[in-house]
Motif scaffolding. Structure first.
Motif, PDB file in Angstrom:
ATOM      1  N   GLY A 233      13.866  22.800  98.173  1.00  0.00           N
ATOM      2  CA  GLY A 233      12.578  22.108  98.118  1.00  0.00           C
ATOM      3  C   GLY A 233      11.739  22.471  96.933  1.00  0.00           C
ATOM      4  O   GLY A 233      10.630  21.949  96.774  1.00  0.00           O
ATOM      5  N   MET A 234      12.194  23.423  96.102  1.00  0.00           N
ATOM      6  CA  MET A 234      11.410  23.837  94.941  1.00  0.00           C
ATOM      7  C   MET A 234      11.648  22.899  93.753  1.00  0.00           C
ATOM      8  O   MET A 234      12.676  22.244  93.664  1.00  0.00           O
ATOM      9  CB  MET A 234      11.787  25.273  94.526  1.00  0.00           C
ATOM     10  CG  MET A 234      11.389  26.342  95.521  1.00  0.00           C
ATOM     11  SD  MET A 234      11.727  27.987  94.837  1.00  0.00           S
ATOM     12  CE  MET A 234      11.225  29.029  96.207  1.00  0.00           C
ATOM     13  N   TYR A 235      10.652  22.906  92.837  1.00  0.00           N
ATOM     14  CA  TYR A 235      10.798  22.161  91.593  1.00  0.00           C
ATOM     15  C   TYR A 235      11.471  23.050  90.558  1.00  0.00           C
ATOM     16  O   TYR A 235      11.633  24.261  90.762  1.00  0.00           O
ATOM     17  CB  TYR A 235       9.429  21.694  91.092  1.00  0.00           C
ATOM     18  CG  TYR A 235       8.809  20.677  92.007  1.00  0.00           C
ATOM     19  CD1 TYR A 235       7.888  21.065  92.983  1.00  0.00           C
ATOM     20  CD2 TYR A 235       9.135  19.337  91.879  1.00  0.00           C
ATOM     21  CE1 TYR A 235       7.322  20.125  93.817  1.00  0.00           C
ATOM     22  CE2 TYR A 235       8.564  18.398  92.717  1.00  0.00           C
ATOM     23  CZ  TYR A 235       7.652  18.793  93.692  1.00  0.00           C
ATOM     24  OH  TYR A 235       7.094  17.875  94.511  1.00  0.00           O
ATOM     25  N   ALA A 236      11.833  22.475  89.426  1.00  0.00           N
ATOM     26  CA  ALA A 236      12.651  23.172  88.426  1.00  0.00           C
ATOM     27  C   ALA A 236      11.992  24.446  87.938  1.00  0.00           C
ATOM     28  O   ALA A 236      12.576  25.531  87.998  1.00  0.00           O
ATOM     29  CB  ALA A 236      12.948  22.228  87.261  1.00  0.00           C
ATOM     30  N   ASP A 237      10.737  24.333  87.437  1.00  0.00           N
ATOM     31  CA  ASP A 237      10.064  25.517  86.881  1.00  0.00           C
ATOM     32  C   ASP A 237       9.836  26.576  87.952  1.00  0.00           C
ATOM     33  O   ASP A 237      10.012  27.784  87.727  1.00  0.00           O
ATOM     34  CB  ASP A 237       8.733  25.110  86.255  1.00  0.00           C
ATOM     35  CG  ASP A 237       8.923  24.378  84.933  1.00  0.00           C
ATOM     36  OD1 ASP A 237       7.911  24.041  84.316  1.00  0.00           O
ATOM     37  OD2 ASP A 237      10.083  24.161  84.534  1.00  0.00           O
ATOM     38  N   GLU A 238       9.418  26.136  89.160  1.00  0.00           N
ATOM     39  CA  GLU A 238       9.154  27.059  90.267  1.00  0.00           C
ATOM     40  C   GLU A 238      10.433  27.796  90.662  1.00  0.00           C
ATOM     41  O   GLU A 238      10.427  29.017  90.914  1.00  0.00           O
ATOM     42  CB  GLU A 238       8.598  26.268  91.455  1.00  0.00           C
ATOM     43  CG  GLU A 238       8.246  27.146  92.659  1.00  0.00           C
ATOM     44  CD  GLU A 238       7.783  26.311  93.845  1.00  0.00           C
ATOM     45  OE1 GLU A 238       7.452  26.901  94.877  1.00  0.00           O
ATOM     46  OE2 GLU A 238       7.777  25.065  93.731  1.00  0.00           O
ATOM     47  N   ALA A 239      11.574  27.066  90.675  1.00  0.00           N
ATOM     48  CA  ALA A 239      12.845  27.683  91.062  1.00  0.00           C
ATOM     49  C   ALA A 239      13.293  28.729  90.041  1.00  0.00           C
ATOM     50  O   ALA A 239      13.760  29.815  90.399  1.00  0.00           O
ATOM     51  CB  ALA A 239      13.913  26.602  91.207  1.00  0.00           C
ATOM     52  N   LEU A 240      13.145  28.421  88.764  1.00  0.00           N
ATOM     53  CA  LEU A 240      13.548  29.369  87.723  1.00  0.00           C
ATOM     54  C   LEU A 240      12.717  30.652  87.784  1.00  0.00           C
ATOM     55  O   LEU A 240      13.246  31.757  87.637  1.00  0.00           O
ATOM     56  CB  LEU A 240      13.417  28.719  86.342  1.00  0.00           C
ATOM     57  CG  LEU A 240      14.520  27.739  85.954  1.00  0.00           C
ATOM     58  CD1 LEU A 240      14.242  27.142  84.594  1.00  0.00           C
ATOM     59  CD2 LEU A 240      15.871  28.428  85.949  1.00  0.00           C
ATOM     60  N   ASP A 241      11.398  30.501  87.970  1.00  0.00           N
ATOM     61  CA  ASP A 241      10.536  31.688  88.098  1.00  0.00           C
ATOM     62  C   ASP A 241      10.948  32.541  89.298  1.00  0.00           C
ATOM     63  O   ASP A 241      10.978  33.785  89.240  1.00  0.00           O
ATOM     64  CB  ASP A 241       9.074  31.261  88.234  1.00  0.00           C
ATOM     65  CG  ASP A 241       8.538  30.679  86.936  1.00  0.00           C
ATOM     66  OD1 ASP A 241       7.517  29.953  86.990  1.00  0.00           O
ATOM     67  OD2 ASP A 241       9.138  30.934  85.873  1.00  0.00           O
ATOM     68  N   THR A 242      11.261  31.868  90.406  1.00  0.00           N
ATOM     69  CA  THR A 242      11.652  32.585  91.628  1.00  0.00           C
ATOM     70  C   THR A 242      12.953  33.352  91.424  1.00  0.00           C
ATOM     71  O   THR A 242      13.079  34.524  91.823  1.00  0.00           O
ATOM     72  CB  THR A 242      11.810  31.590  92.797  1.00  0.00           C
ATOM     73  OG1 THR A 242      10.569  30.888  92.972  1.00  0.00           O
ATOM     74  CG2 THR A 242      12.168  32.311  94.086  1.00  0.00           C
ATOM     75  N   VAL A 243      13.947  32.712  90.786  1.00  0.00           N
ATOM     76  CA  VAL A 243      15.232  33.359  90.534  1.00  0.00           C
ATOM     77  C   VAL A 243      15.058  34.556  89.602  1.00  0.00           C
ATOM     78  O   VAL A 243      15.650  35.630  89.800  1.00  0.00           O
ATOM     79  CB  VAL A 243      16.233  32.345  89.938  1.00  0.00           C
ATOM     80  CG1 VAL A 243      17.498  33.065  89.446  1.00  0.00           C
ATOM     81  CG2 VAL A 243      16.605  31.314  90.989  1.00  0.00           C
ATOM     82  N   ASP A 244      14.230  34.360  88.561  1.00  0.00           N
ATOM     83  CA  ASP A 244      14.005  35.449  87.596  1.00  0.00           C
ATOM     84  C   ASP A 244      13.408  36.677  88.287  1.00  0.00           C
ATOM     85  O   ASP A 244      13.841  37.822  88.093  1.00  0.00           O
ATOM     86  CB  ASP A 244      13.102  34.935  86.471  1.00  0.00           C
ATOM     87  CG  ASP A 244      12.911  35.995  85.394  1.00  0.00           C
ATOM     88  OD1 ASP A 244      11.840  36.625  85.360  1.00  0.00           O
ATOM     89  OD2 ASP A 244      13.840  36.180  84.582  1.00  0.00           O
TER      90      ASP A 244
END
Length: 740
Positions: A673-684
């Protein structure tokens, strides 16, 4: 039909298009009129589609109307006549195997060639003869004929090299005379050789056929007669099939002409680098950089005629007649979809039912008719015309100027009511002044260069031109004293009128030149403005990349500090944290931004170098869609496409503070359910925490769905320097295992 052809030839000659038409007709596969019957819009689509591909040119084929009439009467056609039909059918069969754009492709595939007709194609060789391979008797005859020719040549060769005939031979060549192999000999040959004399040469020698090859000649004649019988049998058989398919042959003959019209126009346009213009429904004629095909080194014409009458005045021998012919020629060539040289993007040619040219002097001693009377006859015929365009050269020809001015003013007014458009050249200032106030009259002046004392062959719209009769007389050798005396007789008042006309024309030209310069300067400013806008975008992108680099350095320094603290290297950890804070605190002053129109949902926006659509706004963040990918980005980084930014007062930058604290790491993270930028920040952040807490293996749950998140995660993990290995969990569960 003959009357129409005569009229076509007449208008072509009057417009000086005869050389152009002759060149064009050389591209036809067979002689025909340039006129195409049918829907001009459909023809134009076919021509444009054919212009985009390469195709084999059709073979030359004679007109077959007579042969089609014979087929209807069940007559037997000759081999050459049959092969003409075979040539057309073979050509269409070849075209059907090639790739064409629409509508050419559909048209060609709609032509269904009967199997019985296709079989006939195999009867023939490429030279148009019956293929001997398909008939044993014909094959045997061909072989015998060839062998007999060899025997004749060998016999003649032996004779030319025989000792008894040598002194009588003029040369040792075999001469063909009347289609017969002969020897050229001197008088007295009959003392050593029996032969038949065919003819005598200009030098008094004799062409002879030796009796020794007489029997071979008789054999050849018999073989050829038998071959003709076999060929006649084939002609009779094929003609019977042609009678059965007479309607198809008439159809294919018509379609061959149609394709011939198209291909000739395309090939002619390619050879000359000409363009096609489809006539518009309006009566406007706008030509940009038009060149009449009869002029070798033309001055391009740019003219706009959107009124019902164009009145051309001005200098003698200044191109008035050629301008008239150019306008009518453009109408003629566009009407019949003939290509010509012009700027197609800026040109427009209206459609007219007929084209009339009143150009030549109609005076005739034979018909006992004067110039003016002939002109009146031609004008009288125009009352039977409608929706025509008429060119009249030197309308005042043959009568008193003042009377003619009044008469032609009324004639033009009445004929305009019938929808007739006129292009008129005249030296009548009175006629020009009578018609100048009419809203449907366009005044055109042929220009003259006072300094060089020569016509410029250019034109000025909206002005009456001076004739420059005295200057022209001087230019062609009339003595100055005679011209000066003529000016005195002409009168000062009329000369002053000419001066006023000349001054008005000069002012008009000066004004238009200034307008042109202003337009050029405006175009240069707009170009420079576009360049500055592009530079601004490049600087903004460079600024964004610089900030991103600093953020990356900050994140890397933070990780090193956390690792140092984890290892209880407090001094080193504090040093690394201090270094990280330096990167984070380095936030450049915000560049002056510009006030923008408030964004709303559905707006087309630009985010960095990407174009997208604004889906929703939540606080200071916005959800956008770029290339099918939804993203949540800061609202302030969005720009509405097409809007000019306004200057906004710069604000003081805020210093960011960083607090690093030890946290409990999780072995998995959900990105659903996350957007691209939000997902990348979360993974990082997730991977950083995992490494700080010495985890060896973690899970990233991104789901299956459309695969966007999984692709993004994969690309991110490939570039991460601390990842040992990663792989997808079996079973298509949408989970990626990461080994740290």
């Amino acid at each position: 039909m003959k009357q129409e052809e005569t009229k076509q030839k007449s208008i072509i000659q009057k417009l000086d298009l005869d050389g152009y038409i002759t060149q064009f007709k050389q591209f036809f596969a067979r002689e025909k009129s340039v006129v195409m019957q049918g829907d001009i819009n459909q023809h134009f689509r076919y021509i444009k589609a054919l212009s985009s591909v390469e195709f084999p040119p059709p073979k030359e084929v004679k007109n077959l109307d007579r042969e089609l009439s014979l087929i209807k009467k069940q007559a037997v056609l000759g081999l050459e006549e049959i092969y003409a039909f075979v040539t057309m059918i073979s050509y269409f069969n070849r075209l059907k195997s090639q790739t064409f754009q629409e509508p050419i492709s559909s048209w060609l595939h709609s032509i269904e060639i009967p199997d019985e007709i296709l079989e006939i194609i195999d009867y023939f060789t490429a030279e148009g003869q019956i293929n001997p391979e398909r008939d044993p008797e014909l094959y045997s005859l061909e072989k015998s004929i060839r062998q007999n020719k060899v025997d004749i040549k060998e016999t003649l060769y032996k004779l030319t090299h025989s000792a008894k005939l040598r002194e009588y031979l003029v040369d040792t060549q075999v001469h063909f005379n009347g289609g017969e192999e002969t020897l050229l000999v001197k008088g007295g040959f009959n003392n050593v050789l029996k032969a038949t004399v065919v003819s005598r040469s200009s030098g008094g020698h004799f062409y002879i056929i030796p009796q020794s090859i007489g029997h071979l000649k008789e054999k050849e004649s018999a073989l050829l007669s038998r071959k003709e019988e076999v060929i006649y049998r084939y002609c009779k058989e094929i003609s019977a099939k042609f009678t059965k398919w007479e309607r198809f042959l008439a159809f294919i003959n018509k379609e061959y002409d149609r394709f011939d019209h198209y291909q000739a126009r395309v090939q002619f346009a390619r050879s000359k680098e000409y363009e096609f213009i489809l006539p518009s429904r309006s009566k406007r004629i706008k030509l940009e950089e038009f060149a009449h095909p009869a002029i070798e080194d033309p001055v391009p014409v740019s003219i706009d005629m959107d009124k019902q009458v164009m009145l051309i005045t001005g200098v003698n021998a200044g191109g008035k007649t050629m301008l008239l012919k150019s306008l009518l020629s453009a109408v003629y060539m566009a009407k019949y979809l003939l290509p010509f040289r012009c700027n197609v993007a800026k040109s427009e040619v209206g459609h007219f039912k007929s084209i009339e040219a009143v150009i030549d002097d109609p005076q005739s001693v034979k018909n006992d008719i004067s110039t003016f009377a002939g002109r009146m006859q031609e004008f009288a015929k125009l009352f039977t015309k409608e929706n025509a365009i008429v060119g009249v050269d030197e309308i005042e020809l043959g009568t008193d100027s003042d009377e003619a001015a009044s008469l032609f003013r009324v004639l033009l007014d009445e004929l305009r009511k019938k929808g007739i458009t006129f292009i008129v050249t005249t030296h009548h200032k009175r006629l020009a002044s009578l018609m100048a106030s009419d809203d449907q009259v366009e005044l055109i002046a042929a220009l003259y260069d006072e300094e060089k004392r020569l016509p410029t062959y250019t034109f000025l719209q909206g002005s009456i031109g001076k004739s420059y009769a005295f200057e022209t007389a001087e230019r062609y050798g009339v003595p100055e004293r005679i011209v000066a005396r003529a000016k005195e007789v002409y009168g000062e008042d009329k000369e002053k009128l000419n001066e006023l006309i000349e001054r008005s024309t000069a002012l008009e030209r000066e004004m238009r030149e200034k307008i042109r310069k202003v337009d050029d300067e405006l175009a240069a400013i707009q170009k420079k403005q576009q360049y500055l806008e592009n530079q601004e975008l490049k600087l903004q992108e460079s600024h964004r990349k610089a900030i991103a680099t600093l953020e990356n350095r900050y994140n890397a320094a933070t990780k090193r500090a956390q690792e140092a603290l984890k290892a209880k290297e407090s001094t080193e950890g504090r040093r690394l944290l201090t270094e990280a804070h330096k990167y984070k605190s380095f936030t450049p002053k915000e560049t002056p931004t510009e006030e923008k129109e408030p964004l709303k949902e559905g707006d087309k926006i630009k985010y960095r170098s990407h174009k997208g659509v604004l889906l929703s706004i939540r606080g200071k963040e916005a959800t956008i869609e770029v290339d099918g990918l939804k993203m949540r980005v800061p609202l302030k980084e969005l720009k509405k496409r097409g809007e000019e930014p306004k200057v906004k007062v710069p604000q003081k930058s805020k210093k960011a503070t960083v607090a690093v604290e030890k946290s409990k790491a999780s072995v998995s993270v959900k990105l659903l359910g996350m957007y691209a930028d939000e997902a990348l920040d979360t993974v990082d952040k997730f991977l950083s925490d995992a490494m700080v807490n010495n985890l060896n293996e973690v899970q990233i749950i991104h789901g299956t769905g459309g695969g966007v998140l999984s692709k993004m995660v994969t690309e991110y993990l490939k570039k991460h320097p601390k990842i040992k290995n990663f792989y997808r969990m079996p079973g298509n569960l949408g989970i990626t295992i990461v080994e740290l």
